[in-house]
Design a protein around this motif. Sequence first.
Motif, PDB file in Angstrom:
ATOM      1  N   PHE A   1       0.823  -1.203   0.000  1.00  0.00           N
ATOM      2  CA  PHE A   1       0.000   0.000   0.000  1.00  0.00           C
ATOM      3  C   PHE A   1       0.863   1.261   0.000  1.00  0.00           C
ATOM      4  CE2 PHE A   1      -2.451   3.217   2.427  1.00  0.00           C
ATOM      5  CZ  PHE A   1      -3.477   3.410   1.509  1.00  0.00           C
ATOM      6  N   LEU A   2       1.933   1.253   0.780  1.00  0.00           N
ATOM      7  CA  LEU A   2       2.836   2.408   0.789  1.00  0.00           C
ATOM      8  C   LEU A   2       3.492   2.607  -0.573  1.00  0.00           C
ATOM      9  CD1 LEU A   2       4.561   2.137   4.287  1.00  0.00           C
ATOM     10  CD2 LEU A   2       2.758   3.712   3.557  1.00  0.00           C
ATOM     11  N   ARG A   3       3.878   1.519  -1.239  1.00  0.00           N
ATOM     12  CA  ARG A   3       4.459   1.630  -2.588  1.00  0.00           C
ATOM     13  C   ARG A   3       3.423   2.152  -3.570  1.00  0.00           C
ATOM     14  NH1 ARG A   3       7.797  -3.049  -4.797  1.00  0.00           N
ATOM     15  NH2 ARG A   3       8.172  -1.412  -6.288  1.00  0.00           N
ATOM     16  N   PHE A   4       2.172   1.749  -3.408  1.00  0.00           N
ATOM     17  CA  PHE A   4       1.094   2.243  -4.263  1.00  0.00           C
ATOM     18  C   PHE A   4       0.934   3.755  -4.105  1.00  0.00           C
ATOM     19  CE2 PHE A   4      -3.385   3.512  -4.468  1.00  0.00           C
ATOM     20  CZ  PHE A   4      -3.635   3.274  -5.810  1.00  0.00           C
ATOM     21  N   LEU A   5       0.992   4.242  -2.889  1.00  0.00           N
ATOM     22  CA  LEU A   5       0.850   5.677  -2.650  1.00  0.00           C
ATOM     23  C   LEU A   5       2.031   6.467  -3.199  1.00  0.00           C
ATOM     24  CD1 LEU A   5      -0.594   5.777   0.960  1.00  0.00           C
ATOM     25  CD2 LEU A   5      -1.807   6.105  -1.197  1.00  0.00           C
ATOM     26  N   ASP A   6       3.191   5.830  -3.304  1.00  0.00           N
ATOM     27  CA  ASP A   6       4.392   6.498  -3.798  1.00  0.00           C
ATOM     28  C   ASP A   6       4.520   6.428  -5.319  1.00  0.00           C
ATOM     29  OD1 ASP A   6       6.828   7.892  -3.368  1.00  0.00           O
ATOM     30  OD2 ASP A   6       7.916   6.027  -3.734  1.00  0.00           O
ATOM     31  N   TYR A   7       3.614   5.726  -6.001  1.00  0.00           N
ATOM     32  CA  TYR A   7       3.693   5.527  -7.451  1.00  0.00           C
ATOM     33  C   TYR A   7       3.529   6.856  -8.186  1.00  0.00           C
ATOM     34  CZ  TYR A   7       2.383   4.002 -12.124  1.00  0.00           C
ATOM     35  OH  TYR A   7       2.309   3.835 -13.473  1.00  0.00           O
ATOM     36  N   ASP A   8       4.402   7.110  -9.171  1.00  0.00           N
ATOM     37  CA  ASP A   8       4.327   8.307  -9.999  1.00  0.00           C
ATOM     38  C   ASP A   8       3.722   7.918 -11.349  1.00  0.00           C
ATOM     39  OD1 ASP A   8       4.592  10.763 -11.173  1.00  0.00           O
ATOM     40  OD2 ASP A   8       6.765  10.717 -11.318  1.00  0.00           O
ATOM     41  N   PRO A   9       2.449   8.265 -11.604  1.00  0.00           N
ATOM     42  CA  PRO A   9       1.815   7.830 -12.840  1.00  0.00           C
ATOM     43  C   PRO A   9       2.380   8.501 -14.085  1.00  0.00           C
ATOM     44  CG  PRO A   9       0.381   9.330 -11.688  1.00  0.00           C
ATOM     45  CD  PRO A   9       1.565   9.060 -10.788  1.00  0.00           C
ATOM     46  N   ASN A  10       2.995   9.642 -13.932  1.00  0.00           N
ATOM     47  CA  ASN A  10       3.572  10.370 -15.062  1.00  0.00           C
ATOM     48  C   ASN A  10       5.036  10.669 -14.796  1.00  0.00           C
ATOM     49  OD1 ASN A  10       1.088  10.560 -16.457  1.00  0.00           O
ATOM     50  ND2 ASN A  10       0.478  12.204 -15.076  1.00  0.00           N
ATOM     51  N   PRO A  11       5.907   9.675 -14.942  1.00  0.00           N
ATOM     52  CA  PRO A  11       7.325   9.940 -14.681  1.00  0.00           C
ATOM     53  C   PRO A  11       7.877  10.924 -15.704  1.00  0.00           C
ATOM     54  CG  PRO A  11       7.048   7.794 -15.683  1.00  0.00           C
ATOM     55  CD  PRO A  11       5.674   8.328 -15.411  1.00  0.00           C
ATOM     56  N   ALA A  12       8.905  11.625 -15.311  1.00  0.00           N
ATOM     57  CA  ALA A  12       9.520  12.607 -16.194  1.00  0.00           C
ATOM     58  C   ALA A  12      10.059  11.921 -17.440  1.00  0.00           C
ATOM     59  CB  ALA A  12      10.639  13.339 -15.461  1.00  0.00           C
ATOM     60  N   VAL A  13       9.731  12.480 -18.578  1.00  0.00           N
ATOM     61  CA  VAL A  13      10.179  11.920 -19.846  1.00  0.00           C
ATOM     62  C   VAL A  13      11.593  12.410 -20.121  1.00  0.00           C
ATOM     63  CG1 VAL A  13       9.710  11.835 -22.317  1.00  0.00           C
ATOM     64  CG2 VAL A  13       7.825  11.877 -20.696  1.00  0.00           C
ATOM     65  N   LYS A  14      12.439  11.513 -20.546  1.00  0.00           N
ATOM     66  CA  LYS A  14      13.812  11.882 -20.859  1.00  0.00           C
ATOM     67  C   LYS A  14      13.809  12.775 -22.091  1.00  0.00           C
ATOM     68  CE  LYS A  14      18.338   9.870 -21.583  1.00  0.00           C
ATOM     69  NZ  LYS A  14      19.110   8.650 -21.764  1.00  0.00           N
ATOM     70  N   THR A  15      14.465  13.923 -21.995  1.00  0.00           N
ATOM     71  CA  THR A  15      14.474  14.877 -23.103  1.00  0.00           C
ATOM     72  C   THR A  15      15.867  15.120 -23.662  1.00  0.00           C
ATOM     73  OG1 THR A  15      14.684  16.755 -21.593  1.00  0.00           O
ATOM     74  CG2 THR A  15      12.443  16.087 -22.214  1.00  0.00           C
ATOM     75  N   GLU A  16      16.858  14.479 -23.098  1.00  0.00           N
ATOM     76  CA  GLU A  16      18.241  14.678 -23.546  1.00  0.00           C
ATOM     77  C   GLU A  16      18.892  13.317 -23.746  1.00  0.00           C
ATOM     78  OE1 GLU A  16      21.977  16.514 -21.313  1.00  0.00           O
ATOM     79  OE2 GLU A  16      20.338  17.940 -21.552  1.00  0.00           O
ATOM     80  N   PHE A  17      19.444  13.109 -24.944  1.00  0.00           N
ATOM     81  CA  PHE A  17      20.033  11.825 -25.290  1.00  0.00           C
ATOM     82  C   PHE A  17      21.466  12.024 -25.758  1.00  0.00           C
ATOM     83  CE2 PHE A  17      15.503  11.536 -25.935  1.00  0.00           C
ATOM     84  CZ  PHE A  17      15.173  10.338 -25.335  1.00  0.00           C
TER      85      PHE A  17
END
Length: 138
Positions: free
Chosen positions: A29-45
């Motif tokens: 449950f704690l991991r569920f609350l910590d879930y980031d549904p929109n992680p930062a998209v990598k913009t530099e390669f």
Amino acid sequence: MSYLSRRDFLKLARNGFLYLSGALAFVGFLRFLDYDPNPAVKTEFDLGPAEKYPLGSRTVLDESPAILIHTQSGFSALSLTCTHLGYTLEPDAEGFACPCHNSRFDTEGNVTQGPAAKPLNPLRVEVTEDNLLTLHTD
């Protein structure tokens, strides 16, 4: 020395499993609350050294849906994301084709067949002092 009856042992084992499963559920449950549904998209390669891409080359990149173009004027890049609905384009003989709605783009990124109305988005390519290439998709 007192011994543990069978009934007491089963009660102890049952309570231990209940406490253990409750603790595991609480951690989940704690991991569920910590879930980031929109992680930062990598913009530099990082694309590596510029020598890896010879003059006149057009390289489809694995890191990002993009194509790196090396001309006399330097490096440039085009996004290979269709401007119609965002599908990843596939290279073909005339340029690029969208597998979903059959939009087509020429090798310069201009629309040759709809339903896409806008050309491919240009991307910024940076050459560092060490002659390394960095692609920026932002």
